[in-house]
Scaffold this motif. Sequence first.
Motif, PDB file in Angstrom:
ATOM      1  N   ILE A 141      80.989  22.775  60.410  1.00 36.03           N
ATOM      2  CA  ILE A 141      80.228  23.871  61.130  1.00 36.03           C
ATOM      3  C   ILE A 141      81.177  24.450  62.362  1.00 36.03           C
ATOM      4  O   ILE A 141      81.678  23.612  63.177  1.00 36.03           O
ATOM      5  N   ILE A 142      81.451  25.692  62.320  1.00 39.64           N
ATOM      6  CA  ILE A 142      82.147  26.239  63.287  1.00 39.64           C
ATOM      7  C   ILE A 142      81.420  27.046  64.268  1.00 39.64           C
ATOM      8  O   ILE A 142      80.600  27.864  63.783  1.00 39.64           O
ATOM      9  N   TRP A 143      81.571  27.070  65.557  1.00 40.46           N
ATOM     10  CA  TRP A 143      81.106  28.110  66.537  1.00 40.46           C
ATOM     11  C   TRP A 143      82.245  28.710  67.342  1.00 40.46           C
ATOM     12  O   TRP A 143      83.157  28.303  67.564  1.00 40.46           O
ATOM     13  N   VAL A 144      81.998  29.980  67.336  1.00 38.63           N
ATOM     14  CA  VAL A 144      83.114  30.787  68.161  1.00 38.63           C
ATOM     15  C   VAL A 144      82.433  31.393  69.381  1.00 38.63           C
ATOM     16  O   VAL A 144      81.179  32.084  69.219  1.00 38.63           O
ATOM     17  N   ILE A 145      82.832  31.026  70.455  1.00 34.37           N
ATOM     18  CA  ILE A 145      82.224  31.448  71.985  1.00 34.37           C
ATOM     19  C   ILE A 145      83.307  32.523  72.516  1.00 34.37           C
ATOM     20  O   ILE A 145      84.295  31.968  72.870  1.00 34.37           O
ATOM     21  N   ASP A 146      82.808  33.743  72.233  1.00 34.58           N
ATOM     22  CA  ASP A 146      83.832  34.753  72.654  1.00 34.58           C
ATOM     23  C   ASP A 146      83.079  36.194  73.084  1.00 34.58           C
ATOM     24  O   ASP A 146      82.275  36.687  72.118  1.00 34.58           O
ATOM     25  N   ASP A 147      83.554  36.723  74.030  1.00 36.92           N
ATOM     26  CA  ASP A 147      82.600  37.986  74.325  1.00 36.92           C
ATOM     27  C   ASP A 147      83.314  39.265  73.554  1.00 36.92           C
ATOM     28  O   ASP A 147      82.745  40.514  73.782  1.00 36.92           O
ATOM     29  N   ALA A 161      70.219  17.384  65.377  1.00 34.68           N
ATOM     30  CA  ALA A 161      71.776  17.147  65.872  1.00 34.68           C
ATOM     31  C   ALA A 161      72.698  17.215  64.451  1.00 34.68           C
ATOM     32  O   ALA A 161      74.000  17.367  64.815  1.00 34.68           O
ATOM     33  N   SER A 162      72.257  17.083  63.347  1.00 36.50           N
ATOM     34  CA  SER A 162      73.108  17.366  62.231  1.00 36.50           C
ATOM     35  C   SER A 162      73.737  18.761  62.256  1.00 36.50           C
ATOM     36  O   SER A 162      74.669  19.059  61.588  1.00 36.50           O
ATOM     37  N   TYR A 163      72.940  19.868  62.949  1.00 34.19           N
ATOM     38  CA  TYR A 163      73.449  20.944  62.907  1.00 34.19           C
ATOM     39  C   TYR A 163      74.551  21.331  64.091  1.00 34.19           C
ATOM     40  O   TYR A 163      74.903  22.740  64.231  1.00 34.19           O
ATOM     41  N   LEU A 164      74.827  20.354  64.916  1.00 32.71           N
ATOM     42  CA  LEU A 164      75.838  20.599  66.053  1.00 32.71           C
ATOM     43  C   LEU A 164      77.243  21.034  65.257  1.00 32.71           C
ATOM     44  O   LEU A 164      77.379  20.503  64.236  1.00 32.71           O
ATOM     45  N   PRO A 165      77.823  21.779  65.908  1.00 28.39           N
ATOM     46  CA  PRO A 165      79.103  22.094  65.431  1.00 28.39           C
ATOM     47  C   PRO A 165      80.197  21.116  65.376  1.00 28.39           C
ATOM     48  O   PRO A 165      80.000  20.161  66.517  1.00 28.39           O
ATOM     49  N   ASP A 166      80.968  21.095  64.264  1.00 31.08           N
ATOM     50  CA  ASP A 166      82.206  20.215  64.419  1.00 31.08           C
ATOM     51  C   ASP A 166      83.507  20.666  64.946  1.00 31.08           C
ATOM     52  O   ASP A 166      84.323  20.048  65.690  1.00 31.08           O
ATOM     53  N   VAL A 167      83.377  22.241  65.128  1.00 31.11           N
ATOM     54  CA  VAL A 167      84.552  22.651  65.664  1.00 31.11           C
ATOM     55  C   VAL A 167      83.954  24.068  66.785  1.00 31.11           C
ATOM     56  O   VAL A 167      83.103  24.576  66.158  1.00 31.11           O
ATOM     57  N   ILE A 168      84.484  24.097  68.025  1.00 27.70           N
ATOM     58  CA  ILE A 168      84.202  25.187  68.701  1.00 27.70           C
ATOM     59  C   ILE A 168      85.485  25.891  68.955  1.00 27.70           C
ATOM     60  O   ILE A 168      86.412  25.120  69.506  1.00 27.70           O
TER      61      ILE A 168
END
Length: 132
Positions: free
Chosen positions: A5-11, A53-60
């Motif tokens: 699971i990857i999250w991208v935090i960027d405006d 918690a199984s939906y927490l990202p592996d990568v940010i």
Amino acid sequence: MTKNIIWVIDDDLIYQTIIKKLILKTGVFSAYSSFSNGKEAINILKNTLEENASYLPDVILLDINMPIMDGWEFMEEIKKIRSRIENRIKIYIVSSSIAVEDKNKSKSYSDIIGYIPKPISVNDLLAIVSIN
């Protein structure tokens, strides 16, 4: 294959559109979420920690310069809840900043795995997944 699971935090909305296409192109991530600032992401992270918690990202992939809550402030919030996170989240600073101070500051956080200059490539994403 393990979930990634990857999250991208960027405006930057244009960057978010491009990175989403690259993420889909790699085919190695099972889920993708994007956030336009650190506060939005930390709130969802805390909720996910409570609910499933199984939906927490592996990568940010974390930008530094954002409104409301920047990347460094996000990292300070992560420190406060790290003890409740079972699996380590791999956090990468992805920034157009070429400031040496930013690169050095990123090394002061144990949760930050690396510093990737924009623009990010498919090979960068594949390398992220291959690093354990």
